[in-house]
Design a protein around this motif. Structure first.
Motif, PDB file in Angstrom:
ATOM      1  N   VAL A 338      28.267  63.506 -32.442  1.00 23.42           N
ATOM      2  CA  VAL A 338      27.989  62.733 -33.656  1.00 23.42           C
ATOM      3  C   VAL A 338      27.690  61.274 -33.311  1.00 23.42           C
ATOM      4  CG1 VAL A 338      28.899  61.963 -35.884  1.00 23.42           C
ATOM      5  CG2 VAL A 338      29.406  64.278 -35.060  1.00 23.42           C
ATOM      6  N   LYS A 339      28.610  60.630 -32.604  1.00 22.76           N
ATOM      7  CA  LYS A 339      28.454  59.206 -32.288  1.00 22.76           C
ATOM      8  C   LYS A 339      27.812  58.961 -30.928  1.00 22.76           C
ATOM      9  CE  LYS A 339      30.181  57.234 -35.956  1.00 22.76           C
ATOM     10  NZ  LYS A 339      29.376  56.317 -36.791  1.00 22.76           N
ATOM     11  N   ASN A 340      27.914  59.946 -30.027  1.00 21.88           N
ATOM     12  CA  ASN A 340      27.367  59.809 -28.676  1.00 21.88           C
ATOM     13  C   ASN A 340      27.832  58.517 -28.017  1.00 21.88           C
ATOM     14  OD1 ASN A 340      25.929  60.615 -26.436  1.00 21.88           O
ATOM     15  ND2 ASN A 340      23.988  59.706 -27.143  1.00 21.88           N
ATOM     16  N   ILE A 341      29.169  58.360 -27.976  1.00 21.51           N
ATOM     17  CA  ILE A 341      29.770  57.144 -27.431  1.00 21.51           C
ATOM     18  C   ILE A 341      30.622  57.492 -26.224  1.00 21.51           C
ATOM     19  CG2 ILE A 341      29.761  55.888 -29.618  1.00 21.51           C
ATOM     20  CD1 ILE A 341      32.644  56.763 -30.039  1.00 21.51           C
ATOM     21  N   GLN A 342      31.195  56.474 -25.604  1.00 19.27           N
ATOM     22  CA  GLN A 342      32.051  56.682 -24.449  1.00 19.27           C
ATOM     23  C   GLN A 342      33.308  57.468 -24.866  1.00 19.27           C
ATOM     24  OE1 GLN A 342      31.631  55.849 -21.161  1.00 19.27           O
ATOM     25  NE2 GLN A 342      29.532  55.312 -21.758  1.00 19.27           N
ATOM     26  N   PRO A 343      33.797  58.338 -23.964  1.00 18.86           N
ATOM     27  CA  PRO A 343      35.022  59.093 -24.286  1.00 18.86           C
ATOM     28  C   PRO A 343      36.190  58.165 -24.603  1.00 18.86           C
ATOM     29  CG  PRO A 343      33.969  59.967 -22.312  1.00 18.86           C
ATOM     30  CD  PRO A 343      33.246  58.682 -22.643  1.00 18.86           C
ATOM     31  N   ILE A 344      37.051  58.615 -25.494  1.00 15.02           N
ATOM     32  CA  ILE A 344      38.238  57.847 -25.858  1.00 15.02           C
ATOM     33  C   ILE A 344      39.210  57.876 -24.687  1.00 15.02           C
ATOM     34  CG2 ILE A 344      40.189  57.715 -27.469  1.00 15.02           C
ATOM     35  CD1 ILE A 344      38.371  59.162 -29.510  1.00 15.02           C
ATOM     36  N   PRO A 345      39.737  56.748 -24.281  1.00 15.76           N
ATOM     37  CA  PRO A 345      40.668  56.720 -23.133  1.00 15.76           C
ATOM     38  C   PRO A 345      41.874  57.635 -23.374  1.00 15.76           C
ATOM     39  CG  PRO A 345      40.022  54.500 -23.756  1.00 15.76           C
ATOM     40  CD  PRO A 345      39.507  55.403 -24.829  1.00 15.76           C
ATOM     41  N   LEU A 346      42.320  58.283 -22.296  1.00 16.20           N
ATOM     42  CA  LEU A 346      43.471  59.180 -22.407  1.00 16.20           C
ATOM     43  C   LEU A 346      44.718  58.429 -22.852  1.00 16.20           C
ATOM     44  CD1 LEU A 346      43.115  61.533 -19.297  1.00 16.20           C
ATOM     45  CD2 LEU A 346      42.845  62.123 -21.708  1.00 16.20           C
ATOM     46  N   SER A 347      44.828  57.170 -22.459  1.00 19.80           N
ATOM     47  CA  SER A 347      46.004  56.387 -22.853  1.00 19.80           C
ATOM     48  C   SER A 347      46.075  56.255 -24.377  1.00 19.80           C
ATOM     49  CB  SER A 347      45.960  55.001 -22.202  1.00 19.80           C
ATOM     50  OG  SER A 347      44.770  54.314 -22.582  1.00 19.80           O
ATOM     51  N   SER A 348      44.908  56.089 -25.022  1.00 20.40           N
ATOM     52  CA  SER A 348      44.872  55.996 -26.490  1.00 20.40           C
ATOM     53  C   SER A 348      45.241  57.330 -27.131  1.00 20.40           C
ATOM     54  CB  SER A 348      43.479  55.564 -26.959  1.00 20.40           C
ATOM     55  OG  SER A 348      43.154  54.281 -26.471  1.00 20.40           O
ATOM     56  N   ILE A 349      44.769  58.425 -26.518  1.00 16.36           N
ATOM     57  CA  ILE A 349      45.077  59.763 -27.049  1.00 16.36           C
ATOM     58  C   ILE A 349      46.574  60.032 -26.952  1.00 16.36           C
ATOM     59  CG2 ILE A 349      44.762  62.237 -26.621  1.00 16.36           C
ATOM     60  CD1 ILE A 349      41.882  61.581 -25.764  1.00 16.36           C
ATOM     61  N   TYR A 350      47.151  59.710 -25.776  1.00 14.73           N
ATOM     62  CA  TYR A 350      48.586  59.951 -25.583  1.00 14.73           C
ATOM     63  C   TYR A 350      49.433  59.094 -26.528  1.00 14.73           C
ATOM     64  CZ  TYR A 350      47.246  62.335 -21.259  1.00 14.73           C
ATOM     65  OH  TYR A 350      46.705  63.191 -20.351  1.00 14.73           O
ATOM     66  N   ALA A 351      48.921  57.937 -26.907  1.00 15.32           N
ATOM     67  CA  ALA A 351      49.681  57.027 -27.771  1.00 15.32           C
ATOM     68  C   ALA A 351      49.581  57.403 -29.248  1.00 15.32           C
ATOM     69  CB  ALA A 351      49.194  55.599 -27.576  1.00 15.32           C
ATOM     70  N   THR A 352      48.518  58.144 -29.622  1.00 13.68           N
ATOM     71  CA  THR A 352      48.298  58.413 -31.054  1.00 13.68           C
ATOM     72  C   THR A 352      48.435  59.883 -31.453  1.00 13.68           C
ATOM     73  OG1 THR A 352      45.915  58.541 -30.613  1.00 13.68           O
ATOM     74  CG2 THR A 352      46.806  56.413 -31.368  1.00 13.68           C
ATOM     75  N   PHE A 353      47.924  60.792 -30.634  1.00 14.57           N
ATOM     76  CA  PHE A 353      47.932  62.212 -31.019  1.00 14.57           C
ATOM     77  C   PHE A 353      49.338  62.727 -31.348  1.00 14.57           C
ATOM     78  CE2 PHE A 353      43.719  64.342 -29.631  1.00 14.57           C
ATOM     79  CZ  PHE A 353      43.007  63.309 -30.200  1.00 14.57           C
ATOM     80  N   PRO A 354      50.345  62.480 -30.488  1.00 16.72           N
ATOM     81  CA  PRO A 354      51.685  62.986 -30.816  1.00 16.72           C
ATOM     82  C   PRO A 354      52.214  62.452 -32.147  1.00 16.72           C
ATOM     83  CG  PRO A 354      51.586  62.305 -28.516  1.00 16.72           C
ATOM     84  CD  PRO A 354      50.321  61.826 -29.162  1.00 16.72           C
ATOM     85  N   VAL A 355      51.901  61.172 -32.444  1.00 19.19           N
ATOM     86  CA  VAL A 355      52.369  60.590 -33.707  1.00 19.19           C
ATOM     87  C   VAL A 355      51.670  61.263 -34.883  1.00 19.19           C
ATOM     88  CG1 VAL A 355      52.579  58.483 -35.077  1.00 19.19           C
ATOM     89  CG2 VAL A 355      52.853  58.395 -32.592  1.00 19.19           C
ATOM     90  N   TYR A 356      50.365  61.478 -34.778  1.00 23.15           N
ATOM     91  CA  TYR A 356      49.620  62.129 -35.859  1.00 23.15           C
ATOM     92  C   TYR A 356      50.177  63.531 -36.133  1.00 23.15           C
ATOM     93  CZ  TYR A 356      46.029  58.513 -35.061  1.00 23.15           C
ATOM     94  OH  TYR A 356      45.358  57.327 -34.920  1.00 23.15           O
ATOM     95  N   ILE A 357      50.343  64.292 -35.057  1.00 20.07           N
ATOM     96  CA  ILE A 357      50.829  65.670 -35.226  1.00 20.07           C
ATOM     97  C   ILE A 357      52.235  65.675 -35.812  1.00 20.07           C
ATOM     98  CG2 ILE A 357      51.506  67.761 -33.964  1.00 20.07           C
ATOM     99  CD1 ILE A 357      49.168  67.072 -32.009  1.00 20.07           C
ATOM    100  N   PHE A 358      53.075  64.768 -35.340  1.00 28.84           N
ATOM    101  CA  PHE A 358      54.445  64.671 -35.871  1.00 28.84           C
ATOM    102  C   PHE A 358      54.422  64.356 -37.370  1.00 28.84           C
ATOM    103  CE2 PHE A 358      58.120  61.970 -36.946  1.00 28.84           C
ATOM    104  CZ  PHE A 358      59.154  62.874 -36.680  1.00 28.84           C
ATOM    105  N   LEU A 359      53.576  63.418 -37.786  1.00 28.38           N
ATOM    106  CA  LEU A 359      53.510  63.046 -39.200  1.00 28.38           C
ATOM    107  C   LEU A 359      52.998  64.201 -40.054  1.00 28.38           C
ATOM    108  CD1 LEU A 359      52.170  59.369 -38.925  1.00 28.38           C
ATOM    109  CD2 LEU A 359      54.468  60.110 -39.592  1.00 28.38           C
ATOM    110  N   TRP A 360      52.032  64.958 -39.565  1.00 30.26           N
ATOM    111  CA  TRP A 360      51.562  66.134 -40.302  1.00 30.26           C
ATOM    112  C   TRP A 360      52.680  67.171 -40.451  1.00 30.26           C
ATOM    113  CZ3 TRP A 360      46.444  65.344 -37.461  1.00 30.26           C
ATOM    114  CH2 TRP A 360      45.435  64.980 -38.354  1.00 30.26           C
ATOM    115  N   LEU A 361      53.386  67.443 -39.361  1.00 28.25           N
ATOM    116  CA  LEU A 361      54.449  68.450 -39.401  1.00 28.25           C
ATOM    117  C   LEU A 361      55.599  68.018 -40.312  1.00 28.25           C
ATOM    118  CD1 LEU A 361      54.635  69.593 -35.656  1.00 28.25           C
ATOM    119  CD2 LEU A 361      53.595  70.792 -37.582  1.00 28.25           C
ATOM    120  N   ILE A 362      55.945  66.726 -40.249  1.00 22.95           N
ATOM    121  CA  ILE A 362      57.001  66.220 -41.133  1.00 22.95           C
ATOM    122  C   ILE A 362      56.586  66.361 -42.593  1.00 22.95           C
ATOM    123  CG2 ILE A 362      58.117  64.092 -41.923  1.00 22.95           C
ATOM    124  CD1 ILE A 362      59.506  65.237 -39.570  1.00 22.95           C
TER     125      ILE A 362
END
Length: 675
Positions: A338-362
């Motif tokens: 869609v955006k054809n941009i640089q991949p999102i850094p893994l550090s950003s994924i590790y910092a946000t994905f767990p929080v997002y999933i936790f908030l959805w599950l809660i």
């Protein structure tokens, strides 16, 4: 003091009866210890009195301070029963000994209240005991509420290997092995009459004269569990036999009268087993025995905890994996296509994905997505609210972690659809065991005559979650306008897709019921309904507590989901009140008490809305924390009478909804510091 008195009375009576060789013409004494199982006790007593017809017999119920109306039921429906009303829970052993102290029968039957016997039970068991003077005690073949054989009908004494296999649960993995599962005496067949080491304490017929020779009935050092092992051991040690007698069968709705909680049961059982070992084994053997028992307790506790955690978290963990996979795929698609941009850094994924999933599950959890019964709407609502919360959280992140709101939105939408589809698929495959909200009601038949069928069906219509009635089975050979007669019942149940059979015990014998249950098998659930009763008693297996239908009041505040929501409102409102305290302090009458109440509610010592009477007045209602304000609107110049307060408490407990607490808080806000 009371313990010594009852022991002395029992000993004097036993010795006098032994010396004079008489029990005043009384053949049988039935002793039942009851604790908060009124409906099961009602069926038990009905079956016992039927079986005792023609015998000189007495029935003694020792009630351990039940709060469910058991004693009133006994006085109203079974006036011939001798009732001992304790003011506290004295435990199984001590309560039985109270009954023994006044028993007059030649034989004593120790019987659990969650049992049912056929009409020929005493005729078979007493006849055998009369003909075999070497038999000190006798135990029947036990079946559960679905007619399936219960292995604890016969057991072996706990040797070291037996105890290890039992306490660790290994015996369940090798249930047919005579060595590993020796605890359940599998070397003796289900239908084989034979002497055994241990009989089940749920139903144990004992020769009264023998008790004085072995030091009395039950050892009162045992509060619960293993008292039957101790009694069986002393009987065998005296030279008498413990007879497993499969010619007599008994239903045992195992678990209801003690409400076994897995981890708690393991601990209490093994403590009782350790006590038995200390009393009857040498010091050296006892120390080794107890060491292995404690190791077994730890292993069993760990396995039990893991099993319970997996059972509770299985669906949330699965949803978490689904959301993670969806989030990852949406992220890759958005970045690459869609955006054809640089991949999102893994550090950003590790910092946000767990929080997002936790908030959805809660959000899913607090919206009841994992409650019974299952509703797709709760999943949709949980994901929607979770997505909104995550977007709000996203706005607070530093720029380097805010890669795209679209990824969150599309994951929320796609994840909802994928989860709903997979939930349905795994439910149909039998992997998820939830109950769909719109599931078709269970189909049931009633075994009864026409008149009893009409009355029973009318009562069943007033019961919450009652099954759908398919029709009547005639207890007579002729159909009499019924779907089928008893000889045809097995075929009809299968053909018509019936799930449940309700036996109306009026014109039907318990013996017939036993026969049909075992013939039809454990594919069906069975309930018993007594004439004039408002309950339908049964159990789905020997591993679960008994279950029943009753038209007695049902309370929303017994439901975990409602209790969770009530607690969430308490916590959330307390935090809001504290955050706005300078403002809220001016809106209440007693600001100091209000401030203290906020912390008391937050810490779980109080609830904002609760019953406003002494605990003794509403002890039949679901237990909740002490309330700050009552479940009604407060007027300064008016206080409802106690009768009105009680009725309002009942309505609140029955019809509780989260919105009712919110409305009461808003209406009564100025009284949150006291009134």
């Amino acid at each position: 003091m009371y313990r010594q008195l009852f022991s002395l009375l029992g000993t004097v009576r036993l010795y006098s009866q032994t010396l004079f060789g008489t029990y005043r013409g009384m053949k049988l004494s039935v002793i039942i210890v009851n604790y908060n199982v009124k409906y099961f006790l009602e069926v038990c007593l009905h079956s016992v009195l039927r079986a005792a017809a023609g015998f000189e017999a007495e029935v003694i119920v020792v009630d351990n301070n039940s709060k469910d109306g058991s004693n009133r039921m006994i006085r109203d429906k079974f006036p011939s029963v001798i009732l001992i009303e304790n003011t506290d829970n004295k435990g199984f052993s001590k309560a039985n000994n109270q009954g023994v102290a006044i028993a007059k029968g030649e034989y004593i039957l120790f019987l659990n209240p969650d049992t049912v016997m056929p009409e020929d039970f005493f005729q078979k068991t007493v006849t055998y005991m009369d003909a075999h003077p070497d038999a000190g005690a006798l135990g029947p073949r036990l079946i559960d509420g679905k007619g399936k054989f219960a292995p604890d009908s016969k057991k072996s004494f706990p040797t070291l290997s037996v105890a290890i296999f039992k306490t660790t649960g290994i015996n369940k993995l090798f249930s047919k092995s005579p060595y590993i599962n020796k605890y359940y005496a599998v070397h003796i067949g289900e239908h084989e009459l034979a002497p055994v080491d241990v009989l089940s304490g749920c139903c144990m017929l004992v020769r009264h004269s023998l008790l004085s020779k072995i030091g009395g009935a039950f050892d009162e050092d045992y509060f619960m569990y293993c008292e039957d092992v101790d009694l069986s051991y002393r009987i065998q040690k005296s030279g008498s036999k413990n007879i497993y007698f499969p010619d007599a069968t008994l239903i045992h709705y195992k678990g209801e009268s003690t409400r076994k909680a897995t981890l708690s049961y393991v601990r209490i059982f093994n403590e009782a087993l350790s006590l038995f070992v200390k009393k009857n084994y040498s010091k050296r053997d006892a120390k080794l025995f107890i060491l292995f028992i404690n190791i077994g307790i730890i292993l069993r506790a760990v396995l039990s905890a893991v099993k319970r955690v997996l059972k509770v978290l299985r669906m949330p963990l699965f949803d978490g994996l689904v959301l993670f996979a969806t989030l990852w795929l949406i992220k890759d698609f958005w970045v690459l296509h869609v955006k054809n941009i640089q991949p999102i850094p893994l550090s950003s994924i590790y910092a946000t994905f767990p929080v997002y999933i936790f908030l959805w599950l809660i959000s899913l959890y607090f919206n009841g997505a994992y409650d019974q019964s299952y509703r797709a709407l709760r999943v949709i609502r949980g994901m929607l609210i979770g997505t909104v919360v995550i977007l709000a959280y996203y706005g607070l992140l530093q720029p380097g972690l805010r890669y795209s709101r679209a990824i969150i939105i599309f994951t929320g939408l796609s994840g909802t659809v994928i989860m709903l589809g997979l939930h349905e698929l795994l439910y149909r495959l039998g992997i998820f065991k939830f109950i769909p909200y719109d599931k078709l009601p269970r189909k049931a038949v009633i075994v009864a005559n026409e008149h009893e069928y009409t009355d029973t069906a009318a009562i069943l219509q007033r019961v919450h979650y009652a099954p759908e009635l398919a029709g009547r089975i005639s207890p007579q050979p002729a159909k009499e306008h019924a779907l089928a007669s008893l000889p045809e019942m097995k075929q009809l149940l299968y053909t018509a897709g019936i799930n449940e059979v309700i036996f109306c015990i009026n014109g039907l014998t318990y013996t017939q019921m036993f026969t049909e249950m075992e013939a039809c098998g454990d594919a069906y659930d069975y309930k018993i309904h007594l004439p004039g009763s408002l309950s339908f008693v049964g159990s789905n297996s020997s591993h679960t507590s008994g279950d029943l239908y009753t038209i007695d009041r049902s309370f929303n505040l017994t439901n975990f989901g409602h209790l969770r929501n009530k607690r969430l409102i308490d916590i959330g409102s307390s935090l809001v009140f504290l955050l706005l305290f300078p403002i809220t302090a001016f809106m209440v009458k007693k600001s100091g008490a209000f401030f203290a109440n906020c912390f008391a509610v937050l810490l779980g010592r109080k609830t904002w809305i609760g019953y406003m009477q002494e605990r003794s007045v509403h002890n039949h209602l679901p237990a909740i924390r002490p309330g700050v304000i009552p479940p009604y609107y407060i007027l300064d110049d008016y206080s409802p009478s106690d009768e009105v307060k009680m009725q309002l408490n009942i309505v609140y407990a029955q019809q509780y909804a989260a919105g009712s607490d919110v409305l009461l808080l808003l209406k009564n806000f100025k009284y949150l510091g006291g009134f």
